[in-house]
Design a protein around this motif. Structure first.
Motif, PDB file in Angstrom:
ATOM      1  N   SER A 100     -38.887  32.500  -2.118  1.00 32.09           N
ATOM      2  CA  SER A 100     -39.812  30.785  -1.629  1.00 32.09           C
ATOM      3  C   SER A 100     -38.974  29.897  -1.639  1.00 32.09           C
ATOM      4  O   SER A 100     -38.303  30.253  -2.056  1.00 32.09           O
ATOM      5  CB  SER A 100     -40.785  30.748  -3.023  1.00 32.09           C
ATOM      6  OG  SER A 100     -39.888  30.829  -4.527  1.00 32.09           O
ATOM      7  N   TRP A 110     -43.767  28.818  -0.395  1.00 30.77           N
ATOM      8  CA  TRP A 110     -44.520  29.448   0.445  1.00 30.77           C
ATOM      9  C   TRP A 110     -43.621  30.708   0.469  1.00 30.77           C
ATOM     10  O   TRP A 110     -42.524  29.982   0.203  1.00 30.77           O
ATOM     11  CB  TRP A 110     -44.905  29.723   1.943  1.00 30.77           C
ATOM     12  CG  TRP A 110     -44.388  29.083   2.941  1.00 30.77           C
ATOM     13  CD1 TRP A 110     -43.337  30.283   3.214  1.00 30.77           C
ATOM     14  CD2 TRP A 110     -43.583  27.837   2.665  1.00 30.77           C
ATOM     15  NE1 TRP A 110     -42.300  29.402   4.481  1.00 30.77           N
ATOM     16  CE2 TRP A 110     -42.383  28.490   3.818  1.00 30.77           C
ATOM     17  CE3 TRP A 110     -43.592  26.298   2.368  1.00 30.77           C
ATOM     18  CZ2 TRP A 110     -41.227  26.939   4.237  1.00 30.77           C
ATOM     19  CZ3 TRP A 110     -42.717  25.074   3.167  1.00 30.77           C
ATOM     20  CH2 TRP A 110     -41.858  25.710   3.801  1.00 30.77           C
TER      21      TRP A 110
ATOM     22  N   ALA B  34     -50.010  26.771   1.376  1.00 29.85           N
ATOM     23  CA  ALA B  34     -50.110  27.691   2.626  1.00 29.85           C
ATOM     24  C   ALA B  34     -51.273  28.875   3.051  1.00 29.85           C
ATOM     25  O   ALA B  34     -52.221  29.028   1.958  1.00 29.85           O
ATOM     26  CB  ALA B  34     -49.268  28.556   2.786  1.00 29.85           C
ATOM     27  N   VAL B  46     -47.119  35.341   5.717  1.00 33.18           N
ATOM     28  CA  VAL B  46     -47.180  33.275   6.204  1.00 33.18           C
ATOM     29  C   VAL B  46     -47.305  33.376   7.471  1.00 33.18           C
ATOM     30  O   VAL B  46     -46.768  33.489   8.719  1.00 33.18           O
ATOM     31  CB  VAL B  46     -46.198  33.052   5.032  1.00 33.18           C
ATOM     32  CG1 VAL B  46     -44.985  32.838   5.862  1.00 33.18           C
ATOM     33  CG2 VAL B  46     -46.730  31.127   5.277  1.00 33.18           C
ATOM     34  N   ASP B  49     -47.893  26.956   6.577  1.00 36.45           N
ATOM     35  CA  ASP B  49     -47.338  26.101   5.131  1.00 36.45           C
ATOM     36  C   ASP B  49     -47.972  25.044   5.763  1.00 36.45           C
ATOM     37  O   ASP B  49     -47.976  24.245   6.842  1.00 36.45           O
ATOM     38  CB  ASP B  49     -45.938  26.396   5.690  1.00 36.45           C
ATOM     39  CG  ASP B  49     -44.571  25.967   5.960  1.00 36.45           C
ATOM     40  OD1 ASP B  49     -44.548  26.542   6.300  1.00 36.45           O
ATOM     41  OD2 ASP B  49     -44.886  24.490   5.997  1.00 36.45           O
TER      42      ASP B  49
END
Lengths: 124, 108
Positions: A100, A110, B34, B46, B49
């Motif tokens: 992260s 994130w 996110a 992901v 973000d």
């Protein structure tokens, strides 16, 4: 390209300690830009953040698990580890490690990338 | 804890449709949010973000918006490869970091 790989026993007995290691390749764990974390996912359920560690050893834990959880880092091996004590069936899950980003006032951002995950079952 | 609530829990749409998933926070997370895509048997990936910043390599049909307590993830033209479960995550507070419960997206 940074890669993370979880390793550890797939079966743990109730009341024992779950131990996992995340090996980092393709980059150094000793960066001031990142924290390294653990997230788990019980079967058929959502994601639960467990905790993160900085390369200097600073840790942040989910308060719901803090009394049972320890996350540590070994910069010489470029890896970090999780120990969860007194496990029960409720700790059965896929355990992921991830990187992260930390920036500004954000200590843990994130997660990217993630390891592939490792299934841990708690059963006698 | 900051609770993250996604809706709907399950979504079924046709190829080419535009779909929207909503994520609501129990208190303001500013834009510290996110979005992830998780395909069966795989780790989450992901997508976005900062509530609206698309990650490198993510198709432009994905977009995010919102701030404060309400956020949306939109897929502008649904493709078969988009079948997955989608999660939001707040990182305004690390005590603890929290995820939404997930939205399962299916193709009709």
């Amino acid at each position: 390209q940074l890669q993370l790989q979880e390793s550890g026993p797939g079966l743990v007995k109730p009341s024992e300690t779950l131990s996992l290691t995340c090996s980092v390749s393709g980059g150094s764990i000793s960066s001031h830009l990142y924290y390294w974390g653990w997230i788990r996912q019980p079967p058929g359920k959502g994601l639960e953040w467990l905790g993160n560690v900085f390369y200097r050893g600073t840790t942040y834990y989910n308060p719901s698990l803090k009394s049972r959880l320890n996350i540590s880092v070994d910069t010489s091996q470029n890896q970090f580890s999780l120990k969860l004590t007194s496990v029960t069936a409720a700790d059965t899950a896929v355990y992921y490690c991830g990187r992260s980003t930390t920036f500004g006032m954000i200590l843990i951002g994130w997660f990217d990338p993630w390891g592939q995950g490792t299934q841990v079952t708690v059963s006698s | 804890d900051i609770q993250m609530t996604q809706s709907p829990s399950t979504l079924s749409a046709s190829v080419g449709d535009s779909v929207t998933i909503t994520c609501r926070a129990s208190q303001s997370v500013s834009n510290w949010l996110a979005w992830y895509q998780q395909k069966p048997g795989k780790a989450p990936k992901v997508l976005i973000d900062g509530a609206s910043s698309l990650h490198s390599g993510v198709p432009s049909r994905f977009s995010g918006s919102g701030s404060g307590t309400e956020f949306t993830l939109t897929i502008s033209s649904l493709q078969p490869d988009d079948v997955a479960t989608y999660y939001c995550q707040q990182y305004r507070s690390y005590s603890p970091i929290t995820f939404g419960q997930g939205t399962r997206l299916e193709i009709k």
